[in-house]
Design an enzyme around this catalytic site. Sequence first.
Site, PDB file in Angstrom:
ATOM      1  N   ARG A 128       1.363  -1.218  -0.266  1.00  0.00           N
ATOM      2  CA  ARG A 128       0.173  -0.631   0.583  1.00  0.00           C
ATOM      3  C   ARG A 128       1.287   1.144   0.050  1.00  0.00           C
ATOM      4  O   ARG A 128       0.363   2.457  -0.815  1.00  0.00           O
ATOM      5  CB  ARG A 128      -1.070   0.108   1.118  1.00  0.00           C
ATOM      6  CG  ARG A 128      -2.128  -0.827   1.263  1.00  0.00           C
ATOM      7  CD  ARG A 128      -2.917  -0.887   2.216  1.00  0.00           C
ATOM      8  NE  ARG A 128      -4.083  -2.252   2.147  1.00  0.00           N
ATOM      9  CZ  ARG A 128      -5.201  -2.673   2.744  1.00  0.00           C
ATOM     10  NH1 ARG A 128      -5.261  -1.663   4.087  1.00  0.00           N
ATOM     11  NH2 ARG A 128      -6.302  -2.430   1.713  1.00  0.00           N
ATOM     12  N   TYR A 172      -5.972  -1.023  -6.911  1.00  0.00           N
ATOM     13  CA  TYR A 172      -5.560  -2.170  -6.391  1.00  0.00           C
ATOM     14  C   TYR A 172      -4.709  -1.997  -4.741  1.00  0.00           C
ATOM     15  O   TYR A 172      -4.730  -1.064  -3.865  1.00  0.00           O
ATOM     16  CB  TYR A 172      -5.112  -3.180  -7.430  1.00  0.00           C
ATOM     17  CG  TYR A 172      -3.845  -2.275  -6.821  1.00  0.00           C
ATOM     18  CD1 TYR A 172      -3.487  -1.292  -7.146  1.00  0.00           C
ATOM     19  CD2 TYR A 172      -3.360  -2.649  -9.115  1.00  0.00           C
ATOM     20  CE1 TYR A 172      -1.969  -0.772  -8.284  1.00  0.00           C
ATOM     21  CE2 TYR A 172      -1.487  -2.825  -9.466  1.00  0.00           C
ATOM     22  CZ  TYR A 172      -1.509  -1.531  -9.289  1.00  0.00           C
ATOM     23  OH  TYR A 172      -0.161  -0.697  -9.100  1.00  0.00           O
ATOM     24  N   GLU A 173      -4.919  -2.968  -4.044  1.00  0.00           N
ATOM     25  CA  GLU A 173      -4.415  -2.921  -2.911  1.00  0.00           C
ATOM     26  C   GLU A 173      -5.009  -2.302  -1.623  1.00  0.00           C
ATOM     27  O   GLU A 173      -4.902  -1.882  -0.893  1.00  0.00           O
ATOM     28  CB  GLU A 173      -2.574  -2.476  -2.758  1.00  0.00           C
ATOM     29  CG  GLU A 173      -1.993  -2.930  -3.542  1.00  0.00           C
ATOM     30  CD  GLU A 173      -1.365  -4.228  -3.188  1.00  0.00           C
ATOM     31  OE1 GLU A 173      -1.766  -4.777  -1.985  1.00  0.00           O
ATOM     32  OE2 GLU A 173      -1.073  -4.813  -3.962  1.00  0.00           O
ATOM     33  N   GLY A 174      -6.457  -2.723  -1.976  1.00  0.00           N
ATOM     34  CA  GLY A 174      -7.401  -1.545  -1.292  1.00  0.00           C
ATOM     35  C   GLY A 174      -7.809  -0.655  -2.235  1.00  0.00           C
ATOM     36  O   GLY A 174      -7.364   0.442  -2.626  1.00  0.00           O
ATOM     37  N   GLN A 196      -9.154   2.049   1.902  1.00  0.00           N
ATOM     38  CA  GLN A 196      -8.466   3.126   3.000  1.00  0.00           C
ATOM     39  C   GLN A 196      -8.911   3.964   4.110  1.00  0.00           C
ATOM     40  O   GLN A 196      -8.753   4.257   4.859  1.00  0.00           O
ATOM     41  CB  GLN A 196      -7.098   4.137   1.526  1.00  0.00           C
ATOM     42  CG  GLN A 196      -7.217   2.848   0.640  1.00  0.00           C
ATOM     43  CD  GLN A 196      -6.052   1.625   1.676  1.00  0.00           C
ATOM     44  OE1 GLN A 196      -5.367   2.098   2.696  1.00  0.00           O
ATOM     45  NE2 GLN A 196      -6.144   0.145   0.723  1.00  0.00           N
TER      46      GLN A 196
END
Length: 596
Positions: free
Chosen positions: A295, A439-441, A446
């Site tokens: 992230r 992506y990656e949340g 977040q």
Amino acid sequence: MQVYDAPLRDMRFVLNELHTDDGFGDLPIHAEFTPDLTDAILEEAARFCREVLLPLNLPGDEEGCRLENGVVRTPAGFIDAYRQFAEGGWTSLASSPEWGGQGVPDAVGKLVEEMICSANLSFGLYPGLTHGAVCAIEGHASEALKAAYLPKLVSGEWSGTMCLTEAHCGTDLGLLRTRAVPQDDGSHKLTGAKIFISAGEHDLTSNIVHLVLARLPDAPPGIKGISLFLVPKFLPQADGTPGARNGVSCSAIEHKMGLKASATCQMLFEEATGWLVGEPHKGMAAMFTMMNAERLSVGIQGLGVGEAAYQAAVWYAKDRLQGRALSGAKYPDKPADPILVHPDVRRMLMTMRAYNEGCRALSGWVARALDAEAHSPDPEVRQRAADFVALMTPVVKALFTDLASDSANLAIQCYGGHGYIRESGVEQYARDARITMIYEGTNGVQALDLVGRKLGAHMGRYLRSFFHPVAQFIEENNVEGPMKPMIEALAKAFGALQLSTATIAQRGLKDPEEAGAASADYLRLLGLVAMGYCFARATKIAGLQLFFRSPDKAFYDAKIKTATYFFERILPQATAHFLAIKAGKASMMALADDAF
């Protein structure tokens, strides 16, 4: 036109001047990394990115990856570029010397990451995912797995992935179905399908090491029943070289909007042999070591794309002749003035510049905290650093990538119609930047992480790691002088942040939807205050350098002018975010579901 030269002067400023009194520096383990040594690293990284990676970015996007007989072929030039990258030691830069790494501080490593992402983001994903896998294995795997896999991953001989997402579940990983069956020899057999796996299959390395989330037969339901497994593409032989093919394969690659030279794969695991990483049913804790590292790296990806977009827009604004300045011809010897003279073009360029410099300054602070969290001999410093990293990870990921998308679109706007044409190269930045917000949340996730987990954690301890230095700086510098307007603006925004924090805490206890409705505005507000704090610090340093007649007058003068633009034209957005938070959820949730 895709042009890029690493902003080395600003990088040196962030590395060596901006945060030296934050309490995170002077780590004995990094004593050898003097400014002269780190300068040499940055210079060589800049050369490699300019001469090797940048020329492959546009053609790599045009050619893309292709799947042939189960093997993904990367675009022309990628294999040779990766060979040079690994041989040059760039894969091992920030890894531990215990496994063959160079142990370079994260404060330096993140600057190199930024360069790679500016020059060729698709390329950067291959070694970037490997570094995340190294972090997870080093933090949670058995000593035997570490010894077998880390040296080859760190050297770049092998690469790594993270395999989380399945077709029916993305963020809600508690729904995943991939299963792992224990074997008598201590290994496991994994069966299932994963999608959206970056670098899941490619031709750059001789082996690929997958970190896979799966369920054991006795796993409890939901997120608490997930374990993490290491599954190599080829099973290592006794001498460590790749042996028999494992039961893992790429069934398809995604045809994406951007990042076309990065292979995004659908992966099948069919009785694939794997080994448990960490404890049974504790896979999410182990995987979050990799996810949190990723992230932060995705935030750096955003900064890298934003810088490349800015440099392209500046090049075009100086080159493109169109009309005359509103105040009269600025270049009377030319048939028209360059569009750089027009206020609206200046608005776009200054906005992009302020975004990039503000994000770079904030990422430098977070990187120093990463170093202190891992290596400070003082437990209190390690804890404060860990708190700060935890608080800022969702901010870096979401804020930097939001601003990257804004910058990429502003670059297209500077180019006008030519920006909409593929040959100009700038529309690629908009396509590439867009995925970083997902992506990656996703960035919404977040924001929920920030308000739902970080604000109230340990009775607000995470927040104190940020609030205390900002409050102290405002108090110490709120005096008459050229900086007073900046300090007053920062104090006003900081006050809005404090009031917003109290509002969310109070309302969120009664109604979680109130916190959710405020989350995106709160993350942006916190990010703006953090950037403002960094710009205020930068202005103070630059002012002192100009007072003492630094030979680098142009740099420090430009820093103050960029900071002034931020305070006058960008930081006022903090008020709007505060008012939106104060308004609450009512209008957001008012429509019935069937009214949409």
